[in-house]
Each structure stands twice: as structure tokens, then as C-alpha cells.
Design a protein around this motif. Structure first.
Motif, PDB file in Angstrom:
ATOM      1  N   THR A 142       0.870  -1.177   0.000  1.00  0.00           N
ATOM      2  CA  THR A 142       0.000   0.000   0.000  1.00  0.00           C
ATOM      3  C   THR A 142       0.903   1.222   0.000  1.00  0.00           C
ATOM      4  O   THR A 142       1.721   1.395   0.912  1.00  0.00           O
ATOM      5  CB  THR A 142      -0.913   0.022   1.237  1.00  0.00           C
ATOM      6  OG1 THR A 142      -1.781  -1.118   1.210  1.00  0.00           O
ATOM      7  CG2 THR A 142      -1.753   1.295   1.260  1.00  0.00           C
ATOM      8  N   VAL A 143       0.777   2.053  -1.023  1.00  0.00           N
ATOM      9  CA  VAL A 143       1.616   3.241  -1.169  1.00  0.00           C
ATOM     10  C   VAL A 143       0.733   4.471  -1.006  1.00  0.00           C
ATOM     11  O   VAL A 143      -0.212   4.667  -1.777  1.00  0.00           O
ATOM     12  CB  VAL A 143       2.318   3.270  -2.534  1.00  0.00           C
ATOM     13  CG1 VAL A 143       3.190   4.526  -2.654  1.00  0.00           C
ATOM     14  CG2 VAL A 143       3.165   2.015  -2.724  1.00  0.00           C
ATOM     15  N   ILE A 144       1.040   5.283   0.004  1.00  0.00           N
ATOM     16  CA  ILE A 144       0.316   6.520   0.250  1.00  0.00           C
ATOM     17  C   ILE A 144       1.129   7.675  -0.331  1.00  0.00           C
ATOM     18  O   ILE A 144       2.270   7.901   0.066  1.00  0.00           O
ATOM     19  CB  ILE A 144       0.079   6.730   1.755  1.00  0.00           C
ATOM     20  CG1 ILE A 144      -0.721   5.560   2.354  1.00  0.00           C
ATOM     21  CG2 ILE A 144      -0.627   8.061   2.003  1.00  0.00           C
ATOM     22  CD1 ILE A 144      -2.096   5.367   1.757  1.00  0.00           C
ATOM     23  N   SER A 145       0.536   8.383  -1.288  1.00  0.00           N
ATOM     24  CA  SER A 145       1.206   9.542  -1.873  1.00  0.00           C
ATOM     25  C   SER A 145       1.074  10.730  -0.935  1.00  0.00           C
ATOM     26  O   SER A 145      -0.040  11.146  -0.606  1.00  0.00           O
ATOM     27  CB  SER A 145       0.598   9.894  -3.229  1.00  0.00           C
ATOM     28  OG  SER A 145       1.071  11.155  -3.667  1.00  0.00           O
ATOM     29  N   GLU A 146       2.198  11.275  -0.515  1.00  0.00           N
ATOM     30  CA  GLU A 146       2.181  12.463   0.335  1.00  0.00           C
ATOM     31  C   GLU A 146       2.534  13.714  -0.471  1.00  0.00           C
ATOM     32  O   GLU A 146       3.033  14.703   0.064  1.00  0.00           O
ATOM     33  CB  GLU A 146       3.138  12.277   1.515  1.00  0.00           C
ATOM     34  CG  GLU A 146       2.678  11.183   2.465  1.00  0.00           C
ATOM     35  CD  GLU A 146       3.380  11.215   3.799  1.00  0.00           C
ATOM     36  OE1 GLU A 146       4.612  11.425   3.813  1.00  0.00           O
ATOM     37  OE2 GLU A 146       2.701  11.050   4.827  1.00  0.00           O
ATOM     38  N   SER A 147       2.230  13.667  -1.749  1.00  0.00           N
ATOM     39  CA  SER A 147       2.502  14.795  -2.630  1.00  0.00           C
ATOM     40  C   SER A 147       1.611  15.983  -2.272  1.00  0.00           C
ATOM     41  O   SER A 147       0.502  15.802  -1.763  1.00  0.00           O
ATOM     42  CB  SER A 147       2.250  14.394  -4.084  1.00  0.00           C
ATOM     43  OG  SER A 147       3.073  13.320  -4.462  1.00  0.00           O
ATOM     44  N   PRO A 148       2.064  17.203  -2.578  1.00  0.00           N
ATOM     45  CA  PRO A 148       1.290  18.385  -2.221  1.00  0.00           C
ATOM     46  C   PRO A 148       0.162  18.714  -3.195  1.00  0.00           C
ATOM     47  O   PRO A 148      -0.568  19.679  -2.966  1.00  0.00           O
ATOM     48  CB  PRO A 148       2.349  19.495  -2.216  1.00  0.00           C
ATOM     49  CG  PRO A 148       3.362  19.045  -3.206  1.00  0.00           C
ATOM     50  CD  PRO A 148       3.407  17.550  -3.078  1.00  0.00           C
ATOM     51  N   ASP A 149       0.006  17.949  -4.272  1.00  0.00           N
ATOM     52  CA  ASP A 149      -1.035  18.260  -5.249  1.00  0.00           C
ATOM     53  C   ASP A 149      -1.542  16.967  -5.872  1.00  0.00           C
ATOM     54  O   ASP A 149      -0.853  15.948  -5.924  1.00  0.00           O
ATOM     55  CB  ASP A 149      -0.500  19.200  -6.331  1.00  0.00           C
ATOM     56  CG  ASP A 149       0.644  18.588  -7.109  1.00  0.00           C
ATOM     57  OD1 ASP A 149       0.406  18.132  -8.234  1.00  0.00           O
ATOM     58  OD2 ASP A 149       1.774  18.533  -6.581  1.00  0.00           O
ATOM     59  N   GLU A 150      -2.778  17.015  -6.353  1.00  0.00           N
ATOM     60  CA  GLU A 150      -3.429  15.839  -6.905  1.00  0.00           C
ATOM     61  C   GLU A 150      -2.765  15.350  -8.187  1.00  0.00           C
ATOM     62  O   GLU A 150      -2.656  14.138  -8.425  1.00  0.00           O
ATOM     63  CB  GLU A 150      -4.911  16.143  -7.160  1.00  0.00           C
ATOM     64  CG  GLU A 150      -5.695  15.017  -7.826  1.00  0.00           C
ATOM     65  CD  GLU A 150      -5.738  13.733  -7.002  1.00  0.00           C
ATOM     66  OE1 GLU A 150      -6.020  12.674  -7.590  1.00  0.00           O
ATOM     67  OE2 GLU A 150      -5.479  13.787  -5.790  1.00  0.00           O
TER      68      GLU A 150
END
Length: 271
Positions: free
Chosen positions: A251-259
Motif C-alpha cells: 500500500t503506497v500513500i502519496s504524500e505529494s502536495p497536489d493531486e
């Protein structure tokens, strides 16, 4: 290749749990981490409804505990320790209510101690917490996150050691943090494989890797802030190649600041 889920680091809609799940599906995600880093905003009935909707939609949930919810305090007493225990207790209660796979928390700080003494303190206090959770039927799995400051507690070796000593705590790989503390070394699949192998060694069969991922700005081997995907040097392609070498889901959670960045990462990992 085992299944790779990709999700967001927060529930996208807070007024209705069913609409939240519908939004995740519409965006193409099959995972989501409930973000309590800034405080609790969800009650137990809301969590139960969210969990039911997520199960029906095949969306894997996790919980990120508040930032002050860490173990390894200098003394297992006092207001800060009690607040930390309460935060982790409530996070576990929400996780149990919604069926989350894991509660992610931070490992704490050295606080002037040797790394060995700090780890021993974390393990001891986690044992006390576990007994409390078992008494409340909240003994859910916890995940201890690799941190992004090179002189703090929370290296890959630290979180693997803590996990090895507890059995119910698993390492959470944050590749942005690993990239920062290695001065940008995570460019080829080999380092990703090494990190995954260290975690694979302490995970029970079938337990998914739990991973945080984003591009990252750093200086002097310390994280600064998350970047839109492509503005830094961390890429998802070597992570995908590395995960393919393990017979374990992730399971990879994207912690990027934008969609747009989260969608770019999802496209690489699920292609």
C-alpha cells in the motif's frame, strides 16, 4: 507482481463517509490514510460507516496518529506522556472501528540518549500501550515510520529494530525521508530493494508493505518539504521495479502536495 494499492494521505471529503469513498473511487484510488496529524476530526460512528463503505469498495484504510503520539519519553508519566498514550489509544479505536490495516506513528526522539537506550524506551512504553489497547479490544497493528532527519531517532535500522522487538509493530517506509537522509541516493532500484528487504524480514507472511512516497526537497541530509512530482529527483519507477521482486502486496500513500503528482505516481505504480 503482487498487488500495489495507491492512496491519499487524508480523507478527501469530511461531511459524509459514503461520499468520501465515492470520491476516492472516482479518482482511481484503492487506499487512503486517515490523517489525524493535526488532531482528531472523526468520531467512532463516522469511522464505522467509512469502514463499511471502504470494504464494499475494496479500499484499504490506514490511520496516521497525531504527531505528538509517540513513545520513548524520558519518563513514562506526566502530561506529555499521557497525551501521547491517549492519542495512540484513540487512533487505535478509530482504526478498530473502520477496519484500518495499521496505525502509523512517529518513533520519537533521542532526547540526549544513546540510540540503543532510546529504542529500549520506545519498546518498553509500547509494551505498556499494548496492554492498555488489549484491555479495550483495540490491539490493532501499528506502523512506525522512517523519519527524515538524519540525527533523530527513526532511521530504517531503528524502526526495523523496534519492530523486531515488539512483533505487533511494523516498519513504515517513507522513501522521501530515505532519499533526504541519504543525500538523494535513491535513484536506482537496488537501494529500494535493500530497504524493502529489511522490512520484509520482519513482516508476517501476507502483511502488505506500508509505504509513504512523494518527491522531496532536502538539505544537509534532512528533509525540507514535499515537492510536486518531477521537481526533485525521487521517482516511482525504481520503487515499482523493486516491489516486483517481492511476493508481497504493498500500500503506497502519496504524500505529494497536489493531486496531479499523486495521479502521476499512481500511474507509474499501477501501470
Amino acid at each position: 507482481m503482487a498487488r500495489i494499492r495507491v492512496g491519499l494521505p487524508g480523507i478527501p471529503v469530511r461531511d459524509d463517509p459514503h461520499r468520501a469513498v465515492e470520491t476516492l473511487l472516482a479518482l482511481g484510488y484503492d487506499a487512503c490514510e486517515i490523517d489525524f496529524e493535526g488532531g482528531f476530526w472523526m468520531d467512532y460512528p463516522w469511522a464505522a460507516q467509512l469502514g463499511e463503505a471502504a470494504r464494499d469498495a475494496d479500499i484499504a484504510l490506514s490511520v496516521h496518529a497525531p504527531l505528538f503520539g509517540f513513545m520513548g519519553h524520558l519518563e513514562a508519566s506526566g502530561r506529555k506522556f499521557s497525551s501521547a498514550v491517549g492519542a495512540l489509544d484513540r487512533s487505535a479505536g478509530i482504526a478498530a472501528a473502520c477496519g484500518a490495516e495499521v496505525v502509523v506513528f512517529h518513533p520519537g526522539f533521542l532526547l540526549g540518549r544513546t540510540r540503543e537506550d532510546a529504542i529500549a524506551s520506545v519498546v518498553e512504553q509500547l509494551g505498556t500501550l499494548r496492554a492498555r489497547l488489549e484491555g479495550k479490544n483495540r490491539a490493532v497493528p501499528f506502523g512506525i515510520e522512517v523519519m527524515g532527519r538524519v540525527r533523530d531517532l527513526g532511521s530504517l535500522d531503528d524502526v526495523v529494530e523496534i519492530s523486531r522487538h515488539t512483533g505487533w509493530v511494523r516498519p513504515v517506509l517513507d522513501f522521501a525521508h530515505l532519499h533526504a537522509t541519504s543525500d538523494g541516493a535513491y535513484l536506482e532500484p537496488s537501494l529500494f530493494v535493500e530497504a524493502l528487504a529489511a522490512v520484509d524480514d520482519v513482516l508476517a507472511p501476507g502483511t502488505p508493505f506500508h509505504i509513504h512516497f512523494s518527491d522531496i526537497a532536502y538539505a544537509n541530509r534532512n528533509e525540507k518539504h514535499h515537492l510536486p512530482y518531477g521537481e526533485g529527483t525521487l521517482r516511482a519507477d525504481p520503487l515499482r521495479e523493486a516491489l516486483a521482486r517481492f511476493d508481497r502486496p504493498a500500500t503506497v500513500i502519496s504524500e505529494s502536495p497536489d493531486e496531479a503528482s499523486s495521479q502521476a505516481i499512481r500511474a507509474v505504480l499501477t501501470s
